[in-house]
Design an enzyme around this catalytic site. Structure first.
Site, PDB file in Angstrom:
ATOM      1  N   PHE A   1       0.854  -1.190   0.000  1.00 17.27           N
ATOM      2  CA  PHE A   1       0.000   0.000   0.000  1.00 17.27           C
ATOM      3  C   PHE A   1       0.882   1.229   0.000  1.00 17.27           C
ATOM      4  O   PHE A   1       1.727   1.394   0.876  1.00 17.27           O
ATOM      5  CB  PHE A   1      -0.954   0.029   1.198  1.00 17.27           C
ATOM      6  CG  PHE A   1      -1.905   1.197   1.112  1.00 17.27           C
ATOM      7  CD1 PHE A   1      -2.986   1.157   0.246  1.00 17.27           C
ATOM      8  CD2 PHE A   1      -1.681   2.359   1.832  1.00 17.27           C
ATOM      9  CE1 PHE A   1      -3.839   2.250   0.116  1.00 17.27           C
ATOM     10  CE2 PHE A   1      -2.528   3.456   1.712  1.00 17.27           C
ATOM     11  CZ  PHE A   1      -3.611   3.396   0.851  1.00 17.27           C
TER      12      PHE A   1
ATOM     13  N   ASP B   1       9.193   2.553   1.829  1.00 15.34           N
ATOM     14  CA  ASP B   1       7.996   3.249   2.293  1.00 15.34           C
ATOM     15  C   ASP B   1       7.846   2.938   3.774  1.00 15.34           C
ATOM     16  O   ASP B   1       7.382   1.863   4.160  1.00 15.34           O
ATOM     17  CB  ASP B   1       6.776   2.768   1.494  1.00 15.34           C
ATOM     18  CG  ASP B   1       5.486   3.447   1.954  1.00 15.34           C
ATOM     19  OD1 ASP B   1       5.472   4.022   3.069  1.00 15.34           O
ATOM     20  OD2 ASP B   1       4.488   3.369   1.215  1.00 15.34           O
TER      21      ASP B   1
ATOM     22  N   LYS C   1       2.153   9.380   8.528  1.00 18.96           N
ATOM     23  CA  LYS C   1       1.432   8.854   9.695  1.00 18.96           C
ATOM     24  C   LYS C   1       1.920   9.438  11.030  1.00 18.96           C
ATOM     25  O   LYS C   1       1.544  10.537  11.369  1.00 18.96           O
ATOM     26  CB  LYS C   1       1.461   7.328   9.674  1.00 18.96           C
ATOM     27  CG  LYS C   1       0.592   6.777   8.515  1.00 18.96           C
ATOM     28  CD  LYS C   1      -0.005   5.432   8.774  1.00 18.96           C
ATOM     29  CE  LYS C   1      -1.164   5.163   7.842  1.00 18.96           C
ATOM     30  NZ  LYS C   1      -0.784   4.542   6.575  1.00 18.96           N
TER      31      LYS C   1
END
Ligand SMILES: *Cc1c(COP(=O)(O)O)cnc(C)c1O
Length: 396
Positions: free
Chosen positions: A137, A223, A252
């Site tokens: 993702f 990532d 995040k």
């Protein structure tokens, strides 16, 4: 307003892109949150790994208050003190030498992809293709959803940008075979797949990717939007593996709850970004960056990272006990405080029952319960959350 009133307004006016649970959360403290009807929950979701320091952390509140009274926003046409300091902190504690700031994980990956393409154009004869993995993702912009190895995030968005391909995760041979000498410029992977079901690769996978990239003279992009900022017990997950990427993306937990993303790179790559090559109005905003500084400080000097290691071990052991007790629990995996419990069945009903019983927990990849509580969580909150989960599992 109560839950019902808020839900009614959401359902009438907010874009219908989320299947939301029927509660409105209005207040939080540490690893606990309260809904608009006053009901209390233990929070094992932490805003999907955003609230690393939990809710209402004094250091975060302090950083917001201090900056709010000073300067909220100026353009990147000028120098911004908290942004400079945060870039220096990220570089001091990682492989990186230069940081581009933005506002989300997708935007950080978008920046990484753009930088890789510019690097390819400048140094590698126009190579542009980014290889990533199935069940990854990377975000929801057109480029990052094309890099994301899940059909469901792409449905209905054709035509997609070209220059992306996926191979199975944790499969070095497949990655090696996929590299196109003429076009491939970079490999983009999560050190641990978060949305894909908390998938931890073999020890030698990331090392193997590094060797592959060195050998073919292409870029390695990690990532770390979910795995970074202390989530695995180290500041960045790659530190567990003794390898360094050329580019890393963060978001995040970086902003402690404020929207903040970053793309950090080695100088040899970063210098392909020149004035005008990329930009973001809010990227590196003083408020978000001042909170980012407080987050890093609390992780490194305030003991949050250490707590993550200790509580991660504690939680993993308790989950292992549950695996032995419940035959339908297939696997416990993860690192630090990103842990997954894979079940034989769909986890949706369990998540709903936990919510009713006062526990926020998230399911990903259908069958995997994902544990991503605040890194500051204590034993008491873990025990209380697990007691709820245990009761729900016992009813299966
Ligand atoms: C959440 C996530 C993203 C996307 O971040 P947004 O802030 O939602 O754009 C990208 N990569 C990984 C690994 C993520 O977990």
């Amino acid at each position: 307003m109560n839950n019902r009133q808020i839900i009614n307004i959401t359902e009438k006016y907010v874009a219908n892109t989320y299947a939301r649970f029927p509660v409105a959360l209005v207040r939080g403290k540490g690893a606990r949150v309260w809904d608009a009807d006053g009901k209390e929950y233990i929070d094992f979701v932490a805003g999907i790994a955003v609230n690393g320091l939990g809710h209402n952390h004094p250091a975060v509140a302090r950083a917001i208050r201090a900056q709010a009274g000073k300067l909220l926003h100026v353009s990147n046409l000028y120098h911004i003190e908290p942004q400079s300091l945060l870039a220096r902190e990220i570089c001091r504690h990682s492989f990186a030498e230069r940081v581009f700031f933005c506002n989300s994980g997708a935007e950080a990956n978008e920046a990484a992809i753009k930088l890789a393409r510019r690097y390819g154009a400048e140094w590698l004869g126009g190579k542009y293709e980014v290889l990533s993995t199935y069940n990854s993702f990377h975000g929801r912009t057109l480029a990052t959803l094309t890099a994301t190895g899940q059909e469901k995030v792409r449905a209905g968005y054709d035509p997609l940008p070209t220059g992306f391909r996926q191979v199975p995760y944790n499969d070095l041979r497949a990655m090696e075979a996929a590299i196109d000498e003429k076009t491939t410029v970079a490999i983009l992977v999560e050190p641990i797949q978060g949305e894909g079901g908390v998938v931890v690769p073999d020890r030698n996978y990331l090392q193997g990717l590094r060797e592959l990239c060195d050998d073919r003279e292409i870029l390695l992009i990690f990532d770390e939007v979910q795995s970074g900022m202390g989530r695995t017990g180290k500041l960045f997950a790659y530190e567990h593996y003794g390898v360094e990427p050329d580019i890393m993306t963060l978001a995040k937990a970086l902003g402690g709850g404020l929207p903040l993303g970053a793309m950090a790179a080695k100088e040899k790559v970063a210098r392909s970004f020149v004035p005008g090559a990329h930009a973001s109005t809010f990227g590196g905003n003083p408020l978000a960056c001042n909170v980012g500084l407080a987050v890093l400080d609390t992780l490194l000097r305030g003991g949050a990272l250490k707590n993550c290691v200790q509580m991660g071990r504690f939680l993993e052991n308790r989950l292992e006990e549950m695996r032995r007790r419940f035959g339908f629990v297939r696997d416990i995996r993860g690192q630090g405080l990103i842990l997954g419990m894979e079940l034989e069945q769909d986890a949706g009903k369990i998540v709903e029952d936990c919510l009713k019983a006062g526990l926020l927990i998230n399911a990903t990849a259908h069958k995997v319960l994902r544990f991503i509580p605040p890194l500051t969580i204590g034993k008491k909150d873990i025990e209380q959350g697990l007691a709820i989960l245990e009761k729900v599992l016992a009813r299966q």
